[in-house]
Structure formats: structure tokens, C-alpha cells
Write a protein that holds these residues in place. Sequence first.
Motif, PDB file in Angstrom:
ATOM      1  N   VAL A 292       0.866  -1.181   0.000  1.00 47.12           N
ATOM      2  CA  VAL A 292       0.000   0.000   0.000  1.00 47.12           C
ATOM      3  C   VAL A 292       0.901   1.230   0.000  1.00 47.12           C
ATOM      4  CG1 VAL A 292      -1.820   1.245   1.191  1.00 47.12           C
ATOM      5  CG2 VAL A 292      -1.819  -1.248   1.205  1.00 47.12           C
ATOM      6  N   ILE A 293       0.713   2.076  -1.010  1.00 46.22           N
ATOM      7  CA  ILE A 293       1.603   3.227  -1.201  1.00 46.22           C
ATOM      8  C   ILE A 293       0.770   4.502  -1.107  1.00 46.22           C
ATOM      9  CG2 ILE A 293       3.258   4.307  -2.787  1.00 46.22           C
ATOM     10  CD1 ILE A 293       3.399   1.470  -4.166  1.00 46.22           C
ATOM     11  N   GLU A 294       1.269   5.451  -0.330  1.00 47.97           N
ATOM     12  CA  GLU A 294       0.541   6.719  -0.171  1.00 47.97           C
ATOM     13  C   GLU A 294       0.775   7.594  -1.410  1.00 47.97           C
ATOM     14  OE1 GLU A 294       0.711   8.389   3.849  1.00 47.97           O
ATOM     15  OE2 GLU A 294       0.994  10.337   2.882  1.00 47.97           O
ATOM     16  N   ILE A 295      -0.320   8.170  -1.941  1.00 50.52           N
ATOM     17  CA  ILE A 295      -0.184   9.044  -3.125  1.00 50.52           C
ATOM     18  C   ILE A 295      -0.602  10.446  -2.728  1.00 50.52           C
ATOM     19  CG2 ILE A 295      -0.680   9.234  -5.596  1.00 50.52           C
ATOM     20  CD1 ILE A 295      -2.450   6.718  -5.205  1.00 50.52           C
ATOM     21  N   PRO A 296       0.286  11.431  -2.835  1.00 48.45           N
ATOM     22  CA  PRO A 296      -0.105  12.805  -2.505  1.00 48.45           C
ATOM     23  C   PRO A 296      -1.146  13.321  -3.495  1.00 48.45           C
ATOM     24  CG  PRO A 296       2.106  12.739  -3.425  1.00 48.45           C
ATOM     25  CD  PRO A 296       1.660  11.317  -3.288  1.00 48.45           C
ATOM     26  N   ASP A 297      -1.937  14.276  -3.061  1.00 48.89           N
ATOM     27  CA  ASP A 297      -2.998  14.825  -3.908  1.00 48.89           C
ATOM     28  C   ASP A 297      -2.416  15.891  -4.841  1.00 48.89           C
ATOM     29  OD1 ASP A 297      -5.438  15.379  -4.952  1.00 48.89           O
ATOM     30  OD2 ASP A 297      -6.144  16.576  -3.262  1.00 48.89           O
ATOM     31  N   THR A 298      -1.503  15.479  -5.720  1.00 48.56           N
ATOM     32  CA  THR A 298      -0.873  16.436  -6.652  1.00 48.56           C
ATOM     33  C   THR A 298      -1.001  15.887  -8.072  1.00 48.56           C
ATOM     34  OG1 THR A 298       1.231  15.321  -6.268  1.00 48.56           O
ATOM     35  CG2 THR A 298       0.842  17.341  -5.025  1.00 48.56           C
ATOM     36  N   PRO A 299      -1.109  16.783  -9.062  1.00 48.94           N
ATOM     37  CA  PRO A 299      -1.283  16.316 -10.445  1.00 48.94           C
ATOM     38  C   PRO A 299      -0.105  15.440 -10.877  1.00 48.94           C
ATOM     39  CG  PRO A 299      -1.551  18.710 -10.284  1.00 48.94           C
ATOM     40  CD  PRO A 299      -1.083  18.240  -8.948  1.00 48.94           C
ATOM     41  N   GLY A 300      -0.404  14.350 -11.533  1.00 47.77           N
ATOM     42  CA  GLY A 300       0.654  13.500 -12.100  1.00 47.77           C
ATOM     43  C   GLY A 300       1.265  12.511 -11.127  1.00 47.77           C
ATOM     44  N   ALA A 301       0.852  12.545  -9.839  1.00 48.85           N
ATOM     45  CA  ALA A 301       1.487  11.666  -8.849  1.00 48.85           C
ATOM     46  C   ALA A 301       1.260  10.190  -9.188  1.00 48.85           C
ATOM     47  CB  ALA A 301       0.958  11.976  -7.448  1.00 48.85           C
ATOM     48  N   LEU A 302       0.023   9.882  -9.601  1.00 48.33           N
ATOM     49  CA  LEU A 302      -0.295   8.483  -9.879  1.00 48.33           C
ATOM     50  C   LEU A 302       0.491   7.981 -11.099  1.00 48.33           C
ATOM     51  CD1 LEU A 302      -2.075   6.248  -8.795  1.00 48.33           C
ATOM     52  CD2 LEU A 302      -3.919   7.049 -10.270  1.00 48.33           C
ATOM     53  N   ALA A 303       0.551   8.843 -12.136  1.00 49.06           N
ATOM     54  CA  ALA A 303       1.279   8.455 -13.353  1.00 49.06           C
ATOM     55  C   ALA A 303       2.750   8.194 -13.020  1.00 49.06           C
ATOM     56  CB  ALA A 303       1.163   9.557 -14.403  1.00 49.06           C
ATOM     57  N   GLN A 304       3.330   9.068 -12.164  1.00 46.47           N
ATOM     58  CA  GLN A 304       4.730   8.900 -11.782  1.00 46.47           C
ATOM     59  C   GLN A 304       4.926   7.586 -11.018  1.00 46.47           C
ATOM     60  OE1 GLN A 304       7.408  10.823 -12.638  1.00 46.47           O
ATOM     61  NE2 GLN A 304       8.555   9.130 -11.715  1.00 46.47           N
ATOM     62  N   LEU A 305       3.950   7.286 -10.150  1.00 46.09           N
ATOM     63  CA  LEU A 305       4.046   6.052  -9.369  1.00 46.09           C
ATOM     64  C   LEU A 305       4.045   4.825 -10.282  1.00 46.09           C
ATOM     65  CD1 LEU A 305       4.062   4.511  -6.722  1.00 46.09           C
ATOM     66  CD2 LEU A 305       1.617   4.855  -6.543  1.00 46.09           C
ATOM     67  N   PHE A 306       3.149   4.820 -11.281  1.00 47.50           N
ATOM     68  CA  PHE A 306       3.119   3.683 -12.213  1.00 47.50           C
ATOM     69  C   PHE A 306       4.435   3.574 -12.980  1.00 47.50           C
ATOM     70  CE2 PHE A 306      -1.702   3.944 -12.118  1.00 47.50           C
ATOM     71  CZ  PHE A 306      -1.853   2.741 -11.462  1.00 47.50           C
ATOM     72  N   ARG A 307       4.991   4.751 -13.362  1.00 46.32           N
ATOM     73  CA  ARG A 307       6.273   4.714 -14.082  1.00 46.32           C
ATOM     74  C   ARG A 307       7.353   4.091 -13.198  1.00 46.32           C
ATOM     75  NH1 ARG A 307       4.590   9.549 -16.541  1.00 46.32           N
ATOM     76  NH2 ARG A 307       5.465  10.837 -14.879  1.00 46.32           N
ATOM     77  N   ASP A 308       7.361   4.483 -11.900  1.00 47.94           N
ATOM     78  CA  ASP A 308       8.391   3.963 -10.999  1.00 47.94           C
ATOM     79  C   ASP A 308       8.244   2.456 -10.796  1.00 47.94           C
ATOM     80  OD1 ASP A 308       9.505   6.443 -10.794  1.00 47.94           O
ATOM     81  OD2 ASP A 308       8.568   6.962  -8.870  1.00 47.94           O
ATOM     82  N   ILE A 309       6.990   1.979 -10.741  1.00 55.06           N
ATOM     83  CA  ILE A 309       6.797   0.530 -10.586  1.00 55.06           C
ATOM     84  C   ILE A 309       7.270  -0.182 -11.851  1.00 55.06           C
ATOM     85  CG2 ILE A 309       5.106  -1.324 -10.271  1.00 55.06           C
ATOM     86  CD1 ILE A 309       3.433   0.622  -8.588  1.00 55.06           C
TER      87      ILE A 309
END
Length: 356
Positions: A292-309
Amino acid sequence: MNDVKELDPTVVLGTGLLGASVGAALTRAGVTVHLSDAVLSHARVAETLGAGTTAKPDPAAVRLVVVATPPRSLAAVIGEALDRYPNAAVTDVGSVKGRVLRQLQATGRDLSRYLGSHPMAGSQHSGPVSASPDLFCDRTWAVTPHREVTEATADRVRALIRLCGARYVAFTPQEHDSAVAQVSHLPQLVSVLMADHLLGIPSSHLALAGQGLRDVTRIAGSDPGLWEQIIAGNVDALRPELEAVRAHLDEMIAALDDPTHRVRPILQRGVNGTRQIPGKHGAPAMDYGHLVIEIPDTPGALAQLFRDIADAGVNIEDIDIQHDLVRQVGYLEVAVEPGHVREVSEAMTAAGWKLT
Ligand SMILES: NC(=O)c1ccc[n+]([C@@H]2O[C@H](COP(=O)([O-])OP(=O)(O)OC[C@H]3O[C@@H](n4cnc5c(N)ncnc54)[C@H](O)[C@@H]3O)[C@@H](O)[C@H]2O)c1
Ligand SMILES: O=C(O)C(=O)C[C@]1(C(=O)O)C=C[C@@H](O)C=C1
């Protein structure tokens, strides 16, 4: 003949969640789909969303009719479709199969062009707005053959299932209804009972609601008008299932008298039950590892997280996103193969993500 030619053109009657999703999947595959609904605006919305056209077809040219109306109307709409489209195979996507077939047989019609079916895909949301051409991708789609159905009819329904990206499985109508009582209708009612129980709970207590509660109550939000009809069509198969759950509930209550010895075996049975559920692509159930990973409420955070995975070279098997309304953050639960949990955890921490 290829699948598109086999089904071109198709008529969809009832353009809510299921009908518009079928229309969208077939349209994307290249089939001409004619949409019709008792509520014209539903058909128009489905048309706008790319599920087909509201233009009328030449009845003699229609090769397949998919009936996706609520359960109570199915037999009548299927009967009318058999009469109006003399060269079409007719199927429906209703959740209960035995009763509809008996109702049709009672009309004395020739049912060689009718084959009932049921895609095991849907949502708690109704109507065309929630439709998706991907709704059926890799889902099981049951067909329920009966004595009169011809091979030509079955071929067209199989083509429909293939074009929707689903997996074909055949059951007798009776077996189907017993099976869905166990794996679909009972879970629906258990979810409803749990959600109903929340109505007596103080709102200050509900503030503590976490993912567990959301998991078990999602489907309780489904349309009561639809589910009333599904339950009414399958009471004989459903009653023994509910009685069995009542016996288990009594057993659980009795176990509270001696929790140290009597609760654990029941909990373990629950774990074993979850392992019975088939995994992706119909494969045996797999115990994924979860992070479970915390995602800040900022634009693009989710996309960056998927890229990192993706950069960590690990395949995501499943995801679930939840929001903490108080802290204004989101949580992404990622399922990966068990052997990769540590690797992804380390890579995410190194990339600056907060794991919970
Ligand atoms: N919702 C699910 O998760 C799900 C999954 C699998 C199968 N099903 C089955 O699919 C069918 C449709 O369910 P849904 O979720 O799409 O419902 P829905 O409410 O989203 O859509 C039903 C549509 O049928 C239309 N309709 C009603 N009576 C009609 C009639 N006599 N002629 C033409 N149109 C009519 C309604 O206006 C509506 O647009 C049901 O039989 C249901 O059992 C539902
Ligand atoms: O995913 C959901 O929301 C569903 O409940 C879909 C679901 C099910 O899997 O039980 C519900 C009823 C249908 O007849 C088929 C599919």
C-alpha cells in the motif's frame, strides 16, 4: 466466416450498462450495431458513447439480437425479437436463466434460434453512462443450451463472446442458476445485510471506516430494482445458500464463548474459501503480495508512481485506489507476484514513496 461478418448487423435491445457495453465492444470490433431501448434517451446516450446507431435496421438482415433488459421483461422481449427478426439468433444477458427459458417454452414458440447467456461482468452502477467496451474482457460468459437450440445459433453466440473478449463456458440453465446463487446472488445479499447494519451505527463510528468495510459493501450499492428481479427469479437456488450462511453465523456467535479455541478454525476456513476463487485468465487462485503506497494529492502523482513501478521491472497484477478524505491523500494498493514484494518495496522507498 469471420466473427464480424457472422454478426453484422446486430441489434441490442435495452441499452443500459450491459447492452451499451455489448454495443460498444461489437462496434469497436467492426460490427454494425442497432440500439433500441424503452427509454429513447438511454439509446441516444449509448449512441453518443459509441455503442452503435439508433437508426432502424432491415429486420430480415439482422444476424444477432442481444436482449439486455431487466429480468422481468426478458421473456417478452426475447419472444418479440424472435418474431420480428426472422433470420437472427437471439440471446440475452440476464442473470437468471431457468425461469426465462420456462416462460419462453410456455409460449409454444420455436426456440431453435434462442440461446440464453450470461456474462459474469457488471458493476454496482446502472445505465449506459457506466458502459465500457472492455467490461467483458477476460470475464467468464456462460451460455445455457437447451434441447431445441441449433448449432448455427450457438456459433453466433460464441462469436459474440469472442468479440467481447470474454471466455465461453456452457452450463445447463439449472446448473447455472445454482452456481450464480452461490457466487453472485448470495454475495450480493451478504453485502446488503452488512451495509444495512451500518444504518444503526453512529456517524462518529463510521469515520473509522477503512478499506475492509468498503470491500464488503461495494455491491450493496447496486440498483435494488434490478436485484429484486434477479432474486425473485432464483429463490429456489438461493434459499438453501442463505440458510447455510445462517447456520455459519450461529456457529460464529457460539464460538465467541470460547474464542481461543473456536474462532481460529472458522477464520482459517475463510482463508481457504478465498483460495477457491479462480485467479486471472481463469487460472487457479494465486496469493498475490500486496503493497500500500501513499499518493499525494498532486497532479501527475499516480502516473509517476506507475512509471516507478514499471522501472522496477515488476508486473502489476491488480490495483485498488482509496482516498482518505480527512488527510487529502490517496492510497494505491498494488498486487504483485509474492516473490516481488520486497523488490518493489525497496524500489518504491528508494524513489521517495511512502509505504504504509
Ligand atoms: N448489472 C450487472 O452487473 C449485470 C451483469 C450481468 C448481467 N446483467 C443482466 O443484464 C440485464 C440488464 O442489466 P443492466 O445492469 O444493464 O440494467 P440497466 O438498468 O443499466 O439497463 C436496462 C435497460 O433496459 C431498458 N429497458 C427496460 N425494459 C425494456 C423493454 N421492455 N424494452 C427495451 N428496453 C427496456 C431500460 O430502459 C434500461 O436502459 C439484466 O437482465 C441483468 O440481470 C446485469
Ligand atoms: O462486479 C459487480 O459489480 C457484480 O456484481 C457483477 C455480477 C457478479 O459478479 O456477481 C453481478 C450480477 C451479474 O449477473 C453478473 C455479474
